[in-house]
Design an enzyme around this catalytic site. Structure first.
Site, PDB file in Angstrom:
ATOM      1  CB  THR A   1      40.775  34.355  36.299  1.00  0.00           C
ATOM      2  OG1 THR A   1      41.055  35.826  36.138  1.00  0.00           O
ATOM      3  CG2 THR A   1      39.844  33.994  34.987  1.00  0.00           C
TER       4      THR A   1
ATOM      5  CG  ASP B   1      46.845  39.671  36.586  1.00  0.00           C
ATOM      6  OD1 ASP B   1      47.059  38.912  35.634  1.00  0.00           O
ATOM      7  OD2 ASP B   1      45.824  40.331  36.734  1.00  0.00           O
TER       8      ASP B   1
HETATM    9  C1  SIN Z   1      43.681  36.071  36.435  1.00  0.00           C
HETATM   10  O1  SIN Z   1      43.534  35.155  37.626  1.00  0.00           O
HETATM   11  O2  SIN Z   1      43.911  35.662  35.477  1.00  0.00           O
HETATM   12  C2  SIN Z   1      43.422  37.472  36.719  1.00  0.00           C
HETATM   13  C3  SIN Z   1      43.141  38.048  37.913  1.00  0.00           C
HETATM   14  C4  SIN Z   1      44.072  37.846  39.309  1.00  0.00           C
HETATM   15  O3  SIN Z   1      45.210  37.629  39.025  1.00  0.00           O
HETATM   16  O4  SIN Z   1      43.329  37.572  40.218  1.00  0.00           O
END
Ligand code: SIN
Length: 342
Positions: free
Chosen positions: A26, A107
């Site tokens: 993200t 994640d």
């Molecule tokens: C995030 O980064 O918060 C969710 C997506 C991921 O883990 O790449």
């Protein structure tokens, strides 16, 4: 002829050298509009753009950047883990690199961080960071998290502390930290034990240090084929179908996300006892989210040949079990010593 250094370029050339490895997440996400913090695509913004959004980095460290991957970390796989560990070890072996920062999705960050904590062979700082809001969002948290991560990686105080997470102004140990919220900016916690310290406005403070062995004090390495280790859960009405299928498929290890103190439904426990008798390593952890799993506390580990995961959650326990099996440790007493040490 050498160009004489101006005072500002002289100051810049004295800054620590930090390598930034980008993997997606993200923090590198983008959405169609700035109010959107959930419907975005992760891992689409390149590392150069992430760095360009934080001009203050140039007064903290001399940065070299690499785009190692561009994934949503839900898709993290063992091949990329191998690449990441090998690249971090190669960079830190160079006298030209003082520390490494890794940008990652939130994640599976706790798994990658713990893997690095066990498999990196250097006392130089390795700091992961991430974001809960995409780079396009109002109040995106990525830029400050990135600045803070580089600040920690450039700090002498971070030497020998193992792999760290700099997130929302806090510094966590890779061993302890877990994601605890699906949406909140303060998504990472180290349950029961708390953060190691904090980073703010260029200042890095550690309030405690890591007690368990890590990095240079472990025997673990990546490179061999990864042993197949899966996670099963205990819950009301669980059957033995999953365990029997996994054992038939040839898994080397099973981690149980047990109830409470790693207790296991009688039906599942019977299947796991049979798996252990056939040489499958069985590790009891808990699905609760904090606290520890006591050896012989909620299941007779000695009698069944099970191992207790202590304070590791199922996902971190799986990482340690894979590394231990890959290093040739497989009997339950030796595996218990591994879980008691790392
Ligand atoms: C995030 O980064 O918060 C969710 C997506 C991921 O883990 O790449």
């Amino acid at each position: 002829m050498n160009t004489p250094l101006t005072s500002s370029s002289a100051a810049a050339s004295a800054l620590p050298r930090v390598a930034v490895l980008a993997t997606g997440g993200t923090i590198a996400g983008a959405a169609p509009d700035a109010a959107n913090t959930a419907g975005y695509q992760a891992g689409v913004v390149g590392v150069d753009q992430l760095l360009a959004a934080v001009p203050a980095l140039s007064s903290v460290a001399r940065i070299q950047a690499e785009q190692l991957a561009s994934i949503d970390s839900k898709d993290m796989a063992s091949a990329l883990w191998t690449t990441l560990v090998e690249r971090v070890n190669a960079l830190l072996a160079s006298a030209d690199v003082d520390g490494v920062v890794i940008t990652h999705g939130t994640d599976t960050l706790e798994e990658t961080a713990y893997l690095l904590h066990l498999a990196v062979k250097s006392a130089k700082p390795v700091v992961l960071t991430a974001a809960m809001r995409p780079s396009s969002a109002l109040s995106a948290d990525g830029p400050l998290n990135l600045l803070n991560a580089v600040t920690v990686a450039a700090s002498e105080k971070a030497h020998g502390q193992g792999v760290l997470l700099a997130f929302n102004n806090r510094i966590h140990s890779a061993r302890d930290v877990v994601k605890t919220s699906t949406y909140a900016v303060d998504a990472f916690q180290s349950p029961e034990i708390g953060a190691l310290g904090w980073v703010q406005d260029g200042r890095v403070e550690f309030q405690r240090s890591v007690v368990r062995a890590h990095t240079t004090a472990t025997p673990f390495a990546v490179g061999a084929p990864w042993p197949q280790v899966e996670i099963v859960a205990s819950y009301a009405g669980v059957s033995r179908l999953a365990v029997d299928a996994l054992v038939a498929a040839g898994v080397r290890g099973l981690v149980v996300a047990g109830t409470g103190n790693g207790s296991i439904h009688a039906t599942l426990q019977q299947a796991l006892a049979e798996a252990a008798a056939r040489g499958v390593a069985v590790v009891r952890s808990s699905r609760v989210g904090s606290g520890h799993v006591m050896r012989n506390g909620a299941a007779p580990d000695d009698a069944l040949g099970f191992v207790s995961a202590g304070t590791l959650n199922p996902y971190k326990a799986r990482v340690l079990l894979m590394l231990a099996l890959a290093s040739g440790v497989s009997d339950s007493a030796a595996l218990q010593r591994v879980f008691d040490t790392y």
